[in-house]
Design an enzyme around this catalytic site. Structure first.
Site, PDB file in Angstrom:
ATOM      1  CB  ALA A   1       5.203 -31.694  -7.738  1.00 52.05           C
ATOM      2  N   GLY A   2       2.630 -29.802  -6.386  1.00 54.39           N
ATOM      3  CA  GLY A   2       1.379 -29.159  -6.801  1.00 54.39           C
ATOM      4  C   GLY A   2       0.598 -30.005  -7.785  1.00 54.39           C
TER       5      GLY A   2
ATOM      6  N   PRO B   1       6.518 -36.333  -9.133  1.00 58.26           N
ATOM      7  CG  PRO B   1       7.276 -34.414 -10.220  1.00 58.26           C
ATOM      8  CD  PRO B   1       6.471 -35.646 -10.421  1.00 58.26           C
TER       9      PRO B   1
ATOM     10  N   GLY C   1      -0.025 -35.633  -6.255  1.00 58.69           N
ATOM     11  CA  GLY C   1       0.420 -37.036  -6.249  1.00 58.69           C
ATOM     12  C   GLY C   1       0.012 -37.755  -4.965  1.00 58.69           C
ATOM     13  N   GLY C   2       0.354 -37.189  -3.825  1.00 58.70           N
ATOM     14  CA  GLY C   2       0.046 -37.799  -2.528  1.00 58.70           C
ATOM     15  C   GLY C   2      -1.457 -37.900  -2.294  1.00 58.70           C
ATOM     16  CB  SER C   3      -4.256 -35.545  -2.943  1.00 60.62           C
ATOM     17  OG  SER C   3      -3.741 -34.489  -2.173  1.00 60.62           O
TER      18      SER C   3
ATOM     19  CG  ASP D   1      -5.899 -30.894  -3.747  1.00 63.21           C
ATOM     20  OD1 ASP D   1      -6.817 -30.057  -3.675  1.00 63.21           O
ATOM     21  OD2 ASP D   1      -4.744 -30.634  -4.150  1.00 63.21           O
TER      22      ASP D   1
ATOM     23  CE  LYS E   1      -3.779 -30.928  -7.672  1.00 64.48           C
ATOM     24  NZ  LYS E   1      -3.188 -29.599  -7.463  1.00 64.48           N
TER      25      LYS E   1
HETATM   26  O1  C5P Z   1      -6.112 -30.114   3.150  1.00 64.96           O
HETATM   27  P1  C5P Z   1      -4.630 -30.317   3.077  1.00 64.96           P
HETATM   28  O2  C5P Z   1      -4.113 -31.152   4.227  1.00 64.96           O
HETATM   29  O3  C5P Z   1      -4.146 -30.799   1.760  1.00 64.96           O
HETATM   30  O4  C5P Z   1      -3.998 -28.874   3.248  1.00 64.96           O
HETATM   31  C1  C5P Z   1      -2.622 -28.664   3.487  1.00 64.96           C
HETATM   32  C2  C5P Z   1      -2.434 -27.260   4.024  1.00 64.96           C
HETATM   33  O5  C5P Z   1      -2.783 -26.312   3.021  1.00 64.96           O
HETATM   34  C3  C5P Z   1      -3.360 -26.938   5.189  1.00 64.96           C
HETATM   35  O6  C5P Z   1      -2.732 -27.181   6.399  1.00 64.96           O
HETATM   36  C4  C5P Z   1      -3.606 -25.468   5.039  1.00 64.96           C
HETATM   37  O7  C5P Z   1      -2.526 -24.768   5.604  1.00 64.96           O
HETATM   38  C5  C5P Z   1      -3.512 -25.233   3.542  1.00 64.96           C
HETATM   39  N1  C5P Z   1      -4.824 -25.136   2.874  1.00 64.96           N
HETATM   40  C6  C5P Z   1      -5.596 -23.994   3.045  1.00 64.96           C
HETATM   41  N2  C5P Z   1      -6.781 -23.877   2.379  1.00 64.96           N
HETATM   42  C7  C5P Z   1      -7.200 -24.839   1.538  1.00 64.96           C
HETATM   43  C8  C5P Z   1      -6.423 -26.003   1.341  1.00 64.96           C
HETATM   44  C9  C5P Z   1      -5.237 -26.114   2.021  1.00 64.96           C
HETATM   45  O8  C5P Z   1      -5.225 -23.107   3.808  1.00 64.96           O
HETATM   46  N3  C5P Z   1      -8.341 -24.674   0.881  1.00 64.96           N
END
Ligand code: C5P
Length: 291
Positions: free
Chosen positions: A97-98, A94, A101-103, A136, A11
């Site tokens: 990468a934002g 990648p 992919g992992g999600s 995500d 995405k």
């Molecule tokens: O939810 P996820 O494990 O993907 O988030 C990874 C890191 O990104 C979290 O540990 C947090 O530091 C940050 N995060 C956040 N606010 C969000 C999503 C992610 O602070 N809405």
């Protein structure tokens, strides 16, 4: 069902508007997520015991830290299954990468396992499991564009955007990743980006429902560029070059480090890639895809 093969696409965020830091440490946000048909591939089947995860990419750990592994553990536990599973992950997207992919891999692992074991979990259970694996992950349980709120886990499915009809996307990954946790934590130094103006999502959605790609592109916004671009000036250079060379929209996706550019039609995207490579060389990972 014995073995299931699933594409696990990525995405981009056309908008990632952070509204505030919450008491639980996460950030409240509104984001518009667009599926991109560039995929990893998962092959999932039953095994006698344990979780046997393999991956074509030697640098990606396949132990309990891998999100696919975590998804499998959580699924078997919640579904009360004592059998094992074997999963092969073919990684094309990648890492760090934002692009989610992992999600996406985690979400598609849940869905594939549900199929392999004859649907023990209903949609609500899958959604709760997905949200527990990452903000995500719920988005990837479906395949439409979406507006996501909360910490990103509250997903409202949307119809395809008319403004993106016929659009092509150039994705550029610079070869280094950006940690999502670092990007969010660094927002503390950028109060304007941390406390975004609510309503940007509704404004962009209006434009995406029209048919002017460039007009919509001007409303693309990502709060996480505030910390990421000063730390990685190469990404700001990419953006400036892509805008000057005809992209209708340019933005960093998610917490980076991928930059994406949108064009009207394939020829413009190919031309943009050619110009990009003659300026910056061919060491960055790139992909051109229809939307
Ligand atoms: O939810 P996820 O494990 O993907 O988030 C990874 C890191 O990104 C979290 O540990 C947090 O530091 C940050 N995060 C956040 N606010 C969000 C999503 C992610 O602070 N809405």
């Amino acid at each position: 069902m014995n073995t299931v093969v699933r594409q696990s696409p990525c995405k981009v965020n056309l908008l990632l508007n952070i509204l505030r830091k919450r008491e639980d440490g996460y950030h409240e946000l509104e984001t518009i997520m667009q599926p991109v048909p560039f995929s990893d591939r998962l092959t999932v089947g039953r095994a006698s015991s344990g979780i046997q995860l393999t991956c074509n990419l030697a640098t990606l750990p396949v132990d309990g830290t891998n999100l696919v592994h975590k998804a499998a553990v959580a699924f078997l536990q919640v579904a009360g299954i004592t059998e094992g599973v074997q999963i092969h992950l073919e990684k094309n997207i990648p890492l760090a990468a934002g692009l989610g992919g992992g999600s996406g891999n985690a979400a598609h692992t849940l869905c594939a396992l549900n199929e392999v074991f004859d649907l023990p979990l209903n949609t609500a259970k899958l959604q709760a499991l997905a949200a527990s694996l990452g903000s995500d992950v719920p988005f990837f349980l479906q395949s439409q564009p979406a507006l996501a709120t909360g910490r990103g886990e509250q997903v409202q499915q949307l119809a395809p955007f008319p403004a993106l009809q016929g659009a092509y996307m150039l994705l550029i990954h610079p070869g280094f990743g950006i940690s999502t946790a670092w990007a969010y934590q660094s927002l503390a130094r950028y109060p304007e980006a941390l406390n975004g103006r609510p309503g940007r999502a509704e404004e962009l959605l209006q434009l995406l429902r029209g048919n002017d790609l460039a007009a919509a592109g001007r409303a693309f916004y990502n709060s996480l560029e505030a910390p990421a671009l000063p730390k990685h000036p190469l990404l700001a250079l990419y953006q400036e070059f892509l805008r000057l060379n005809g992209a209708s929209a340019v933005l960093m996706s998610g917490s980076g480090s991928t930059t994406f550019a949108l064009t009207n039609g394939r020829a413009a995207a190919d031309r943009l890639l050619e110009r990009f490579q003659s300026k910056f060389g061919t060491s960055a990972w790139t992909a051109v895809t229809a939307l």
